[in-house]
Design a protein around this motif. Structure first.
Motif, PDB file in Angstrom:
ATOM      1  N   THR A  85      60.576  25.660  48.599  1.00  0.00           N
ATOM      2  CA  THR A  85      60.547  26.114  47.211  1.00  0.00           C
ATOM      3  C   THR A  85      61.074  27.531  46.993  1.00  0.00           C
ATOM      4  OG1 THR A  85      58.320  27.033  47.380  1.00  0.00           O
ATOM      5  CG2 THR A  85      58.504  24.691  46.778  1.00  0.00           C
ATOM      6  N   GLY A  86      61.188  28.294  48.073  1.00  0.00           N
ATOM      7  CA  GLY A  86      61.591  29.697  47.921  1.00  0.00           C
ATOM      8  C   GLY A  86      60.426  30.601  47.557  1.00  0.00           C
ATOM      9  N   LYS A  87      59.231  30.037  47.487  1.00  0.00           N
ATOM     10  CA  LYS A  87      58.011  30.788  47.199  1.00  0.00           C
ATOM     11  C   LYS A  87      57.034  30.549  48.340  1.00  0.00           C
ATOM     12  CE  LYS A  87      58.497  30.243  42.227  1.00  0.00           C
ATOM     13  NZ  LYS A  87      57.889  29.710  41.019  1.00  0.00           N
ATOM     14  N   PRO A  88      56.181  31.546  48.646  1.00  0.00           N
ATOM     15  CA  PRO A  88      55.273  31.357  49.774  1.00  0.00           C
ATOM     16  C   PRO A  88      54.200  30.302  49.546  1.00  0.00           C
ATOM     17  CG  PRO A  88      54.880  33.464  48.716  1.00  0.00           C
ATOM     18  CD  PRO A  88      56.089  32.870  48.085  1.00  0.00           C
ATOM     19  N   CYS A  89      53.809  30.050  48.309  1.00  0.00           N
ATOM     20  CA  CYS A  89      52.766  29.071  48.016  1.00  0.00           C
ATOM     21  C   CYS A  89      53.105  28.333  46.737  1.00  0.00           C
ATOM     22  CB  CYS A  89      51.407  29.750  47.843  1.00  0.00           C
ATOM     23  SG  CYS A  89      50.844  30.580  49.314  1.00  0.00           S
ATOM     24  N   LYS A  90      52.539  27.147  46.635  1.00  0.00           N
ATOM     25  CA  LYS A  90      52.707  26.390  45.398  1.00  0.00           C
ATOM     26  C   LYS A  90      51.924  27.053  44.278  1.00  0.00           C
ATOM     27  CE  LYS A  90      53.211  21.981  47.705  1.00  0.00           C
ATOM     28  NZ  LYS A  90      52.641  20.651  47.909  1.00  0.00           N
ATOM     29  N   GLU A  91      52.418  26.912  43.076  1.00  0.00           N
ATOM     30  CA  GLU A  91      51.688  27.407  41.913  1.00  0.00           C
ATOM     31  C   GLU A  91      50.447  26.549  41.716  1.00  0.00           C
ATOM     32  OE1 GLU A  91      52.496  30.045  40.021  1.00  0.00           O
ATOM     33  OE2 GLU A  91      54.259  30.419  41.271  1.00  0.00           O
ATOM     34  N   SER A  92      49.328  27.190  41.472  1.00  0.00           N
ATOM     35  CA  SER A  92      48.100  26.419  41.254  1.00  0.00           C
ATOM     36  C   SER A  92      48.097  25.860  39.838  1.00  0.00           C
ATOM     37  CB  SER A  92      46.877  27.289  41.489  1.00  0.00           C
ATOM     38  OG  SER A  92      46.808  28.303  40.533  1.00  0.00           O
ATOM     39  N   GLN A  93      47.393  24.781  39.663  1.00  0.00           N
ATOM     40  CA  GLN A  93      47.329  24.135  38.358  1.00  0.00           C
ATOM     41  C   GLN A  93      46.584  24.989  37.342  1.00  0.00           C
ATOM     42  OE1 GLN A  93      48.950  21.402  37.651  1.00  0.00           O
ATOM     43  NE2 GLN A  93      49.676  21.120  39.732  1.00  0.00           N
ATOM     44  N   SER A  94      45.526  25.670  37.786  1.00  0.00           N
ATOM     45  CA  SER A  94      44.696  26.425  36.847  1.00  0.00           C
ATOM     46  C   SER A  94      45.170  27.859  36.669  1.00  0.00           C
ATOM     47  CB  SER A  94      43.244  26.434  37.335  1.00  0.00           C
ATOM     48  OG  SER A  94      43.169  27.112  38.576  1.00  0.00           O
ATOM     49  N   GLY A  95      46.105  28.304  37.497  1.00  0.00           N
ATOM     50  CA  GLY A  95      46.550  29.686  37.411  1.00  0.00           C
ATOM     51  C   GLY A  95      45.813  30.583  38.383  1.00  0.00           C
ATOM     52  N   ASN A  96      44.536  30.386  38.545  1.00  0.00           N
ATOM     53  CA  ASN A  96      43.728  31.139  39.504  1.00  0.00           C
ATOM     54  C   ASN A  96      43.107  30.170  40.482  1.00  0.00           C
ATOM     55  OD1 ASN A  96      43.944  33.826  38.990  1.00  0.00           O
ATOM     56  ND2 ASN A  96      42.216  33.916  37.591  1.00  0.00           N
ATOM     57  N   SER A  97      43.200  30.487  41.748  1.00  0.00           N
ATOM     58  CA  SER A  97      42.529  29.644  42.728  1.00  0.00           C
ATOM     59  C   SER A  97      41.625  30.518  43.577  1.00  0.00           C
ATOM     60  CB  SER A  97      43.549  28.914  43.598  1.00  0.00           C
ATOM     61  OG  SER A  97      44.315  29.853  44.319  1.00  0.00           O
ATOM     62  N   GLY A  98      40.481  29.999  43.915  1.00  0.00           N
ATOM     63  CA  GLY A  98      39.535  30.756  44.715  1.00  0.00           C
ATOM     64  C   GLY A  98      38.738  31.738  43.870  1.00  0.00           C
ATOM     65  N   ARG A  99      37.863  32.440  44.545  1.00  0.00           N
ATOM     66  CA  ARG A  99      37.051  33.401  43.806  1.00  0.00           C
ATOM     67  C   ARG A  99      37.699  34.772  43.834  1.00  0.00           C
ATOM     68  NH1 ARG A  99      33.347  36.499  46.947  1.00  0.00           N
ATOM     69  NH2 ARG A  99      33.469  35.949  49.139  1.00  0.00           N
ATOM     70  N   THR A 100      37.259  35.638  42.980  1.00  0.00           N
ATOM     71  CA  THR A 100      37.834  36.973  42.913  1.00  0.00           C
ATOM     72  C   THR A 100      37.444  37.774  44.151  1.00  0.00           C
ATOM     73  OG1 THR A 100      35.926  37.799  41.699  1.00  0.00           O
ATOM     74  CG2 THR A 100      37.779  37.017  40.400  1.00  0.00           C
ATOM     75  N   ARG A 101      38.257  38.711  44.504  1.00  0.00           N
ATOM     76  CA  ARG A 101      38.017  39.549  45.669  1.00  0.00           C
ATOM     77  C   ARG A 101      36.863  40.496  45.410  1.00  0.00           C
ATOM     78  NH1 ARG A 101      40.236  36.585  49.195  1.00  0.00           N
ATOM     79  NH2 ARG A 101      42.444  36.273  48.962  1.00  0.00           N
ATOM     80  N   MET A 102      36.075  40.742  46.463  1.00  0.00           N
ATOM     81  CA  MET A 102      34.947  41.653  46.350  1.00  0.00           C
ATOM     82  C   MET A 102      35.411  43.105  46.284  1.00  0.00           C
ATOM     83  SD  MET A 102      32.350  39.716  46.188  1.00  0.00           S
ATOM     84  CE  MET A 102      31.032  40.891  46.353  1.00  0.00           C
ATOM     85  N   MET A 103      36.528  43.416  46.951  1.00  0.00           N
ATOM     86  CA  MET A 103      37.055  44.776  46.971  1.00  0.00           C
ATOM     87  C   MET A 103      38.445  44.777  46.357  1.00  0.00           C
ATOM     88  SD  MET A 103      35.976  46.050  50.778  1.00  0.00           S
ATOM     89  CE  MET A 103      36.292  47.782  50.478  1.00  0.00           C
ATOM     90  N   ASP A 104      38.678  45.703  45.434  1.00  0.00           N
ATOM     91  CA  ASP A 104      40.023  45.837  44.896  1.00  0.00           C
ATOM     92  C   ASP A 104      40.758  46.940  45.664  1.00  0.00           C
ATOM     93  OD1 ASP A 104      38.989  48.218  43.878  1.00  0.00           O
ATOM     94  OD2 ASP A 104      38.850  47.474  41.835  1.00  0.00           O
ATOM     95  N   LEU A 105      41.989  47.218  45.269  1.00  0.00           N
ATOM     96  CA  LEU A 105      42.816  48.181  45.987  1.00  0.00           C
ATOM     97  C   LEU A 105      42.197  49.578  45.984  1.00  0.00           C
ATOM     98  CD1 LEU A 105      45.400  48.670  47.537  1.00  0.00           C
ATOM     99  CD2 LEU A 105      46.565  49.044  45.367  1.00  0.00           C
ATOM    100  N   GLU A 106      41.592  49.974  44.882  1.00  0.00           N
ATOM    101  CA  GLU A 106      40.957  51.291  44.807  1.00  0.00           C
ATOM    102  C   GLU A 106      39.790  51.399  45.779  1.00  0.00           C
ATOM    103  OE1 GLU A 106      39.920  51.980  40.764  1.00  0.00           O
ATOM    104  OE2 GLU A 106      41.996  52.138  40.113  1.00  0.00           O
ATOM    105  N   ASP A 107      39.021  50.317  45.938  1.00  0.00           N
ATOM    106  CA  ASP A 107      37.910  50.311  46.898  1.00  0.00           C
ATOM    107  C   ASP A 107      38.430  50.463  48.324  1.00  0.00           C
ATOM    108  OD1 ASP A 107      36.077  49.835  44.821  1.00  0.00           O
ATOM    109  OD2 ASP A 107      36.353  47.671  45.011  1.00  0.00           O
ATOM    110  N   ILE A 108      39.514  49.765  48.629  1.00  0.00           N
ATOM    111  CA  ILE A 108      40.086  49.829  49.968  1.00  0.00           C
ATOM    112  C   ILE A 108      40.652  51.219  50.238  1.00  0.00           C
ATOM    113  CG2 ILE A 108      41.889  48.888  51.481  1.00  0.00           C
ATOM    114  CD1 ILE A 108      41.462  46.205  49.954  1.00  0.00           C
ATOM    115  N   GLU A 109      41.312  51.809  49.240  1.00  0.00           N
ATOM    116  CA  GLU A 109      41.836  53.166  49.400  1.00  0.00           C
ATOM    117  C   GLU A 109      40.699  54.168  49.582  1.00  0.00           C
ATOM    118  OE1 GLU A 109      44.265  53.649  45.944  1.00  0.00           O
ATOM    119  OE2 GLU A 109      45.994  52.691  46.880  1.00  0.00           O
TER     120      GLU A 109
END
Length: 101
Positions: free
Chosen positions: A31-55
């Motif tokens: 497909t030229g993309k690393p993953c298929k597009e999900s049907q719902s737009g979001n798959s899985g649960r949200t991440r516990m840490m965002d980029l600011e937390d990691i930084e």
């Protein structure tokens, strides 16, 4: 399977299983993309840490690298208002350490 990177290096860097890397590579080849597009737009649960937390965690570890995980968890909880498990913190610390190699 991938032209530029060895699968074992990708596994060491990402912590992903070989089958996952091969599936993503196959999908990218088709497909030229690393993953298929999900049907719902979001798959899985949200991440516990965002980029600011990691930084924040990276900066904190840069200043005092001899902290225990529970001390780091308490610092993040006080500064960022996030209540994280020790396993979540360990996973992020190990990824940060791999990036330094």
């Amino acid at each position: 399977m991938l032209p530029l990177l060895d699968t074992s290096k990708i596994m060491a860097y990402t912590g992903a299983r070989k089958s996952t890397i091969e599936r993503v590579a196959r999908c990218y080849k088709l497909t030229g993309k690393p993953c298929k597009e999900s049907q719902s737009g979001n798959s899985g649960r949200t991440r516990m840490m965002d980029l600011e937390d990691i930084e924040y965690m990276h900066g904190h570890l840069s200043r005092s690298c001899d902290m225990y995980l529970d001390e780091l968890r308490d610092e993040i909880s006080q500064a960022r208002g996030k209540h994280l498990s020790l396993s979540t913190i360990w996973k992020k610390v190990s990824v940060l350490m791999l990036q330094l190699l």
